[in-house]
Design a protein around this motif. Structure first.
Motif, PDB file in Angstrom:
ATOM      1  N   GLU A  59     -13.328 -13.724  26.591  1.00  0.00           N
ATOM      2  CA  GLU A  59     -12.952 -12.318  26.735  1.00  0.00           C
ATOM      3  C   GLU A  59     -12.689 -11.675  25.381  1.00  0.00           C
ATOM      4  OE1 GLU A  59     -10.198  -9.708  29.747  1.00  0.00           O
ATOM      5  OE2 GLU A  59      -9.430 -11.648  29.071  1.00  0.00           O
ATOM      6  N   GLN A  60     -12.170 -12.444  24.444  1.00  0.00           N
ATOM      7  CA  GLN A  60     -11.864 -11.891  23.128  1.00  0.00           C
ATOM      8  C   GLN A  60     -13.117 -11.653  22.299  1.00  0.00           C
ATOM      9  OE1 GLN A  60      -9.119 -14.724  21.459  1.00  0.00           O
ATOM     10  NE2 GLN A  60      -7.464 -14.171  22.893  1.00  0.00           N
ATOM     11  N   ARG A  61     -14.132 -12.510  22.452  1.00  0.00           N
ATOM     12  CA  ARG A  61     -15.277 -12.443  21.544  1.00  0.00           C
ATOM     13  C   ARG A  61     -16.284 -11.363  21.923  1.00  0.00           C
ATOM     14  NH1 ARG A  61     -16.027 -16.235  17.737  1.00  0.00           N
ATOM     15  NH2 ARG A  61     -18.285 -15.986  17.789  1.00  0.00           N
ATOM     16  N   ASP A  62     -16.646 -11.241  23.188  1.00  0.00           N
ATOM     17  CA  ASP A  62     -17.622 -10.215  23.580  1.00  0.00           C
ATOM     18  C   ASP A  62     -17.450  -9.901  25.058  1.00  0.00           C
ATOM     19  OD1 ASP A  62     -19.731  -8.466  23.890  1.00  0.00           O
ATOM     20  OD2 ASP A  62     -21.211  -9.735  22.872  1.00  0.00           O
ATOM     21  N   PRO A  63     -16.389  -9.165  25.414  1.00  0.00           N
ATOM     22  CA  PRO A  63     -16.128  -8.911  26.832  1.00  0.00           C
ATOM     23  C   PRO A  63     -17.196  -8.068  27.507  1.00  0.00           C
ATOM     24  CG  PRO A  63     -14.674  -7.604  25.450  1.00  0.00           C
ATOM     25  CD  PRO A  63     -15.369  -8.553  24.539  1.00  0.00           C
ATOM     26  N   VAL A  64     -17.898  -7.225  26.763  1.00  0.00           N
ATOM     27  CA  VAL A  64     -18.914  -6.367  27.366  1.00  0.00           C
ATOM     28  C   VAL A  64     -20.106  -7.205  27.828  1.00  0.00           C
ATOM     29  CG1 VAL A  64     -20.511  -4.447  26.979  1.00  0.00           C
ATOM     30  CG2 VAL A  64     -18.188  -4.363  26.034  1.00  0.00           C
ATOM     31  N   LEU A  65     -20.541  -8.138  26.992  1.00  0.00           N
ATOM     32  CA  LEU A  65     -21.696  -8.970  27.344  1.00  0.00           C
ATOM     33  C   LEU A  65     -21.448  -9.724  28.644  1.00  0.00           C
ATOM     34  CD1 LEU A  65     -24.480 -10.138  26.614  1.00  0.00           C
ATOM     35  CD2 LEU A  65     -23.286 -11.892  25.256  1.00  0.00           C
ATOM     36  N   LEU A 104      -7.590 -26.007  30.122  1.00  0.00           N
ATOM     37  CA  LEU A 104      -8.698 -25.859  29.177  1.00  0.00           C
ATOM     38  C   LEU A 104      -9.683 -24.790  29.628  1.00  0.00           C
ATOM     39  CD1 LEU A 104      -9.288 -29.609  28.290  1.00  0.00           C
ATOM     40  CD2 LEU A 104      -8.661 -27.809  26.672  1.00  0.00           C
ATOM     41  N   ASN A 105      -9.975 -24.724  30.926  1.00  0.00           N
ATOM     42  CA  ASN A 105     -10.890 -23.699  31.412  1.00  0.00           C
ATOM     43  C   ASN A 105     -10.279 -22.304  31.287  1.00  0.00           C
ATOM     44  OD1 ASN A 105     -13.247 -25.125  32.076  1.00  0.00           O
ATOM     45  ND2 ASN A 105     -12.381 -25.805  34.016  1.00  0.00           N
ATOM     46  N   ALA A 106      -8.967 -22.190  31.493  1.00  0.00           N
ATOM     47  CA  ALA A 106      -8.306 -20.896  31.288  1.00  0.00           C
ATOM     48  C   ALA A 106      -8.372 -20.502  29.817  1.00  0.00           C
ATOM     49  CB  ALA A 106      -6.861 -20.974  31.766  1.00  0.00           C
ATOM     50  N   GLU A 107      -8.203 -21.478  28.928  1.00  0.00           N
ATOM     51  CA  GLU A 107      -8.318 -21.213  27.489  1.00  0.00           C
ATOM     52  C   GLU A 107      -9.730 -20.743  27.141  1.00  0.00           C
ATOM     53  OE1 GLU A 107      -8.708 -24.027  23.562  1.00  0.00           O
ATOM     54  OE2 GLU A 107      -7.133 -24.545  25.014  1.00  0.00           O
ATOM     55  N   GLY A 156     -28.854 -19.708  25.159  1.00  0.00           N
ATOM     56  CA  GLY A 156     -29.751 -20.275  24.166  1.00  0.00           C
ATOM     57  C   GLY A 156     -30.054 -19.382  22.993  1.00  0.00           C
ATOM     58  N   ARG A 157     -31.363 -19.181  22.740  1.00  0.00           N
ATOM     59  CA  ARG A 157     -31.819 -18.409  21.586  1.00  0.00           C
ATOM     60  C   ARG A 157     -31.819 -16.907  21.843  1.00  0.00           C
ATOM     61  NH1 ARG A 157     -34.840 -23.017  22.150  1.00  0.00           N
ATOM     62  NH2 ARG A 157     -35.190 -24.344  20.313  1.00  0.00           N
ATOM     63  N   SER A 158     -31.661 -16.503  23.089  1.00  0.00           N
ATOM     64  CA  SER A 158     -31.496 -15.083  23.382  1.00  0.00           C
ATOM     65  C   SER A 158     -30.075 -14.663  23.012  1.00  0.00           C
ATOM     66  CB  SER A 158     -31.765 -14.811  24.864  1.00  0.00           C
ATOM     67  OG  SER A 158     -33.122 -15.073  25.185  1.00  0.00           O
ATOM     68  N   THR A 159     -29.769 -13.372  23.153  1.00  0.00           N
ATOM     69  CA  THR A 159     -28.391 -12.930  22.925  1.00  0.00           C
ATOM     70  C   THR A 159     -27.494 -13.726  23.863  1.00  0.00           C
ATOM     71  OG1 THR A 159     -29.119 -10.722  22.264  1.00  0.00           O
ATOM     72  CG2 THR A 159     -26.818 -10.968  22.971  1.00  0.00           C
ATOM     73  N   ALA A 160     -26.611 -14.549  23.286  1.00  0.00           N
ATOM     74  CA  ALA A 160     -25.955 -15.599  24.056  1.00  0.00           C
ATOM     75  C   ALA A 160     -24.442 -15.388  24.138  1.00  0.00           C
ATOM     76  CB  ALA A 160     -26.240 -16.964  23.440  1.00  0.00           C
ATOM     77  N   VAL A 161     -23.881 -15.822  25.247  1.00  0.00           N
ATOM     78  CA  VAL A 161     -22.431 -15.914  25.392  1.00  0.00           C
ATOM     79  C   VAL A 161     -21.975 -17.149  24.625  1.00  0.00           C
ATOM     80  CG1 VAL A 161     -20.533 -16.299  27.010  1.00  0.00           C
ATOM     81  CG2 VAL A 161     -22.426 -14.770  27.634  1.00  0.00           C
ATOM     82  N   GLN A 162     -21.134 -16.943  23.636  1.00  0.00           N
ATOM     83  CA  GLN A 162     -20.570 -18.049  22.865  1.00  0.00           C
ATOM     84  C   GLN A 162     -19.109 -17.726  22.595  1.00  0.00           C
ATOM     85  OE1 GLN A 162     -23.281 -18.424  19.488  1.00  0.00           O
ATOM     86  NE2 GLN A 162     -24.344 -20.085  20.550  1.00  0.00           N
TER      87      GLN A 162
END
Length: 532
Positions: free
Chosen positions: A169-175, A160-163, A122-128
């Motif tokens: 993983e590409q956008r923010d793997p650490v989070l 689709l789930n693998a995609e 949500g509005r917290s630091t979010a996985v997107q």
């Protein structure tokens, strides 16, 4: 007994048996947050609280927690704050605004009630995992509605789930490594300190019960009072030995099947005037349902495929009576009868605004349908980031089809949803850095567990198991239906919860409450409430 196809040992994702969690730090409490009226809910106050990404290494990175509260309505007799997690796992702020009136009046009078969007949501630091809401909506629109049926839909679902996992993983793997229940439990302790309470008063519903149980065992000396409503069995959640995926271990499929049987039987007994889908006897009503679902399997009615309808049935069973436009037993009876008559509803808004229970997007819900270029959205990857990172699931995506057949054999039409819903975990890239996996009996303070007898998501047997595992806990049974007592009113349960939260008095052992309004009936008086 499991057939041989399920007896193969599975090394599940994130399945290391050892409990791995941060030490018991007391991080520096941030400055008091700046509370301002929430933009869309002026009776509530909103703020942002910084938190360490990793409590073992707080200097490395800071995230933000979006927090909301409603002040005690009787400030002269205020006791403190009560922290609330409504479940999901999901963004909590909007849910809290809607559910606030459901809390017992005395709790609203005596406590500031505080909630927050958990880390990753949500509005917290979010996985997107997509750049915009439109990109997420385009991806989710390709998923089969509800769950996949047949080889082609299964192939598309898996791909689709693998995609999705690759994009995350590409956008923010650490989070992805720091959104576990254990990490959120440390956030909960941070928020306890931020609101100025020496010990935690907490109400957790559904998944929020797992968060509460985790906190009570990580911080056994810091619990003042804890209500766990609609219980997730923590031992089943982290079980790395069973070959079953998370929600088949939790027996959510069986809970849904048992509640569906109650829905159909009570519908029949209420008659057509109260339940349009009724037939003359319970057996015939159950047969009518099975015939309808099998007819939809061969001949869908518009968007109402077999899988989509079965998933909506699962969602609607959670609420016995209407709450806003969410699906419920009455709207479900109307929908099923319309479909039986071949009348496809022109508008499905009341049935597709699915409550925020676990992994609702598998029913085709794209809650991200904000303006097309909006960057912030709430997608299913936020739920996967938590569940897949910490709860073991089979690592071979091709096992989920056979598992869905197994779930169908033991739970009927509602079974496949609970199998396919965690297939994404088979290719999910993130593994939780911190997982508390027990022991679960460390709390110094008695805990109140609460459960309806026929809960379609967190079965009553899970509450019994959780209560036993916690050791220092007492189960309050609600002889009724639906997911959590917070959303299915029992004045009796509310009175016991108030007595416990305000005065620390548990209900007597083996207490059983009734719901205020049984399905398909007028309200009834409840004589089981404790004396004031």
């Amino acid at each position: 007994m499991l057939t041989s196809i399920f007896a193969v040992a599975v090394v599940a994702c994130g399945a290391a048996p050892a409990a791995a969690q941060p030490p018991d730090p007391t991080p520096a409490v941030p400055p008091a947050p700046v509370w301002t009226p929430c933009p869309d809910a002026p009776d509530f106050e909103c703020a942002t609280v910084p938190a360490p990404l990793d409590y073992q290494h707080p200097e490395v990175r800071t995230i933000e927690l979006a927090v909301i509260r409603h002040l005690a309505t009787d400030p002269a007799n205020r006791i403190g704050s009560m922290l609330f997690n409504p479940g999901g796992p999901a963004p909590a702020i909007d849910l809290f605004i809607g559910e606030y009136p459901s809390f017992p009046q005395e709790i609203r009078e005596r406590f500031d009630i505080v909630s927050w969007d958990p880390r990753g949501f949500g509005r917290s630091t979010a996985v997107q995992c997509f750049a915009t809401a439109a990109e997420y909506a385009a991806w989710s629109a390709q998923l089969p509605a509800g769950f996949p049926v047949g080889h082609e839909e299964e192939r598309r679902w898996i791909e689709l789930n693998a995609e999705l996992g690759r994009g995350c993983e590409q956008r923010d793997p650490v989070l992805l490594r720091f959104v576990s229940t254990t990490d959120s439990a440390h956030d909960l302790d941070l928020l306890r300190a931020v609101v100025g309470d020496e010990r935690l008063t907490y109400y957790g519903a559904s998944y929020g019960t797992l968060l509460g149980a985790t906190y009570a065992n990580l911080f056994p000396d810091r619990v003042r009072a804890m209500v766990l409503d609609g219980n997730v069995d923590p031992t089943a959640w982290y079980d790395h030995i069973s070959p079953l995926p998370t929600f088949l271990r939790e027996r959510s499929d069986l809970g849904t099947a048992e509640t569906l049987k109650q829905f159909l039987d009570l519908c029949s007994r209420a008659g057509r005037s109260a339940c349009p889908f009724a037939v003359d006897n319970p057996w015939a009503t159950r047969v009518k349902y099975e015939l309808l679902l099998h007819r939809l399997l061969a001949h869908p009615q518009g968007m109402f495929t077999y899988a989509f309808t079965a998933s909506l049935v699962r969602a609607a069973l959670q609420l016995v009576h209407p709450v806003d436009s969410a699906p419920n037993w009455s709207s479900l009876a109307d929908l099923l009868q319309n479909l039986w008559l071949g009348q496809t509803p022109q508008s499905t808004a009341s049935m597709t605004s699915v409550t925020s229970e676990v992994l609702q997007s598998a029913a085709g819900d794209s809650s991200a349908a904000a303006p097309a270029q909006q960057q912030s959205y709430s997608g299913v990857e936020q739920v996967y980031a938590l569940v897949c990172s910490e709860s073991p699931n089979p690592p071979d995506p091709h096992l989920y089809g056979p598992l869905a057949k197994f779930a169908t054999l033991r739970a009927g039409t509602v079974g496949p949803f609970w199998s396919w819903i965690t297939e994404a975990c088979s290719t999910w890239p993130g593994k939780a850095a911190h997982r508390y996996t027990g022991p679960w009996n460390r709390s110094k303070t008695p805990i109140l567990t609460v459960n309806t007898v026929f809960d379609p998501a967190t079965p009553y047997r899970a509450a019994q198991a959780t209560t036993a595992e916690l050791g220092n806990a007492r189960l309050l049974t609600v002889a009724g239906y639906g997911h959590t007592t917070l959303n299915n009113l029992s004045s009796c349960a509310n009175a016991h919860e108030s007595n416990y939260v305000v005065r620390g008095v548990l209900p007597p052992p083996h207490t059983v409450c009734q719901q205020d309004t049984p399905p398909f009936t007028q309200p009834v008086s409840d004589q089981s409430a404790p004396p004031s």
